[in-house]
Design an enzyme around this catalytic site. Structure first.
Site, PDB file in Angstrom:
ATOM      1  CG  ASN A 105      17.607  -2.891   0.725  1.00  0.00           C
ATOM      2  OD1 ASN A 105      18.252  -1.713   0.677  1.00  0.00           O
ATOM      3  ND2 ASN A 105      16.659  -3.026  -0.048  1.00  0.00           N
ATOM      4  CE  LYS A 126      12.837   2.627   4.228  1.00  0.00           C
ATOM      5  NZ  LYS A 126      12.945   1.068   3.969  1.00  0.00           N
ATOM      6  CG  HIS A 128       5.278  -4.435   5.102  1.00  0.00           C
ATOM      7  ND1 HIS A 128       4.814  -5.781   4.522  1.00  0.00           N
ATOM      8  CD2 HIS A 128       6.343  -4.449   5.820  1.00  0.00           C
ATOM      9  CE1 HIS A 128       5.918  -6.620   5.110  1.00  0.00           C
ATOM     10  NE2 HIS A 128       6.857  -5.896   5.834  1.00  0.00           N
TER      11      HIS A 128
END
Length: 230
Positions: free
Chosen positions: A49, A137, A157
């Protein structure tokens, strides 16, 4: 609605070839030098983030103040938070990093994650994701780039691109996208595919005003085809 004009695995294969011709991720991957595994994990936690620039600034400040991971582990929580504050979410990231370091020291007797290179892929993922602040992730990024595992992490993305092309459903979460995408990628192509998707998402398939008319995969993209029909 998913892409229905071709099988998803075939579309992914075409994407891999088309994007690599433009962005050259496979060649760059061959020149890559894997980083230290623990360094990679700590840096990746900081990257959550925030921007790459703020991640790097936070990492540099942390290592300047605490030259070793042992020092980070033993530091007062407030000092660690202060050092990484530029990366944002310091009140979560700092304690998560220190908790992981304490677990690693108690489990292995040293602050080294090198052992994870030798674990089977699924076990390595479970070992990392059992810890607060280490999602799938983050685990995929560390295992792919520090441990040379054949994994494609799904960040903002990548998730956006997969949805637009039609590889995953609109409502598919980023976490679930990891398991949906993995079997569609040819062996040995996942890491370079991730790199190319990131570059593609930053330069062409952007969140706002994507450059569809110059897109190398427009012909296979559901988002583009629907836009032309509309």
């Amino acid at each position: 609605m998913k892409q229905v004009t071709d099988a998803p695995w075939r579309v992914v294969g075409k994407m891999i070839r088309a994007l690599d011709r433009v962005f050259g991720g496979a060649a760059r991957d061959r020149r890559r030098k894997p980083p230290d595994v623990l360094d990679s994990l700590m840096r990746t936690i900081l990257s959550q983030n925030t921007t790459d620039e703020n991640r790097d600034r936070a990492y540099e400040r942390l290592r300047e103040r605490f030259p070793t991971w042992e020092a980070v582990m033993e530091a007062r929580p407030g000092e660690v938070k202060d050092a990484i504050r530029v990366a944002g979410l310091a009140n979560q990231k700092g304690p998560n990093m220190q908790a992981f370091l304490r677990w690693l020291k108690s489990k292995r007797g040293e602050l080294s994650l090198d052992f994870i290179r030798d674990l089977p892929e699924d076990r390595a993922i479970r070992t990392l994701t059992r810890h607060r602040g280490v999602g799938i992730k983050t685990a995929y990024i560390v295992l792919a780039f520090a441990c040379d595992m054949d994994l494609c992490a799904v960040d903002t993305h990548v998730h956006r691109i997969l949805r637009r092309v039609g590889i995953i459903d609109e409502g598919c979460s980023r976490e679930k996208a990891h398991t949906e995408l993995a079997p569609l990628i040819p062996k040995g192509k996942a890491r370079a595919f991730h790199v190319n998707l990131i570059d593609f998402g930053k330069t062409i398939c952007t969140a706002r005003n994507p450059a569809c008319e110059t897109c190398p995969i427009a012909r296979m993209c559901r988002y583009y085809q629907m836009g032309r029909k509309g």
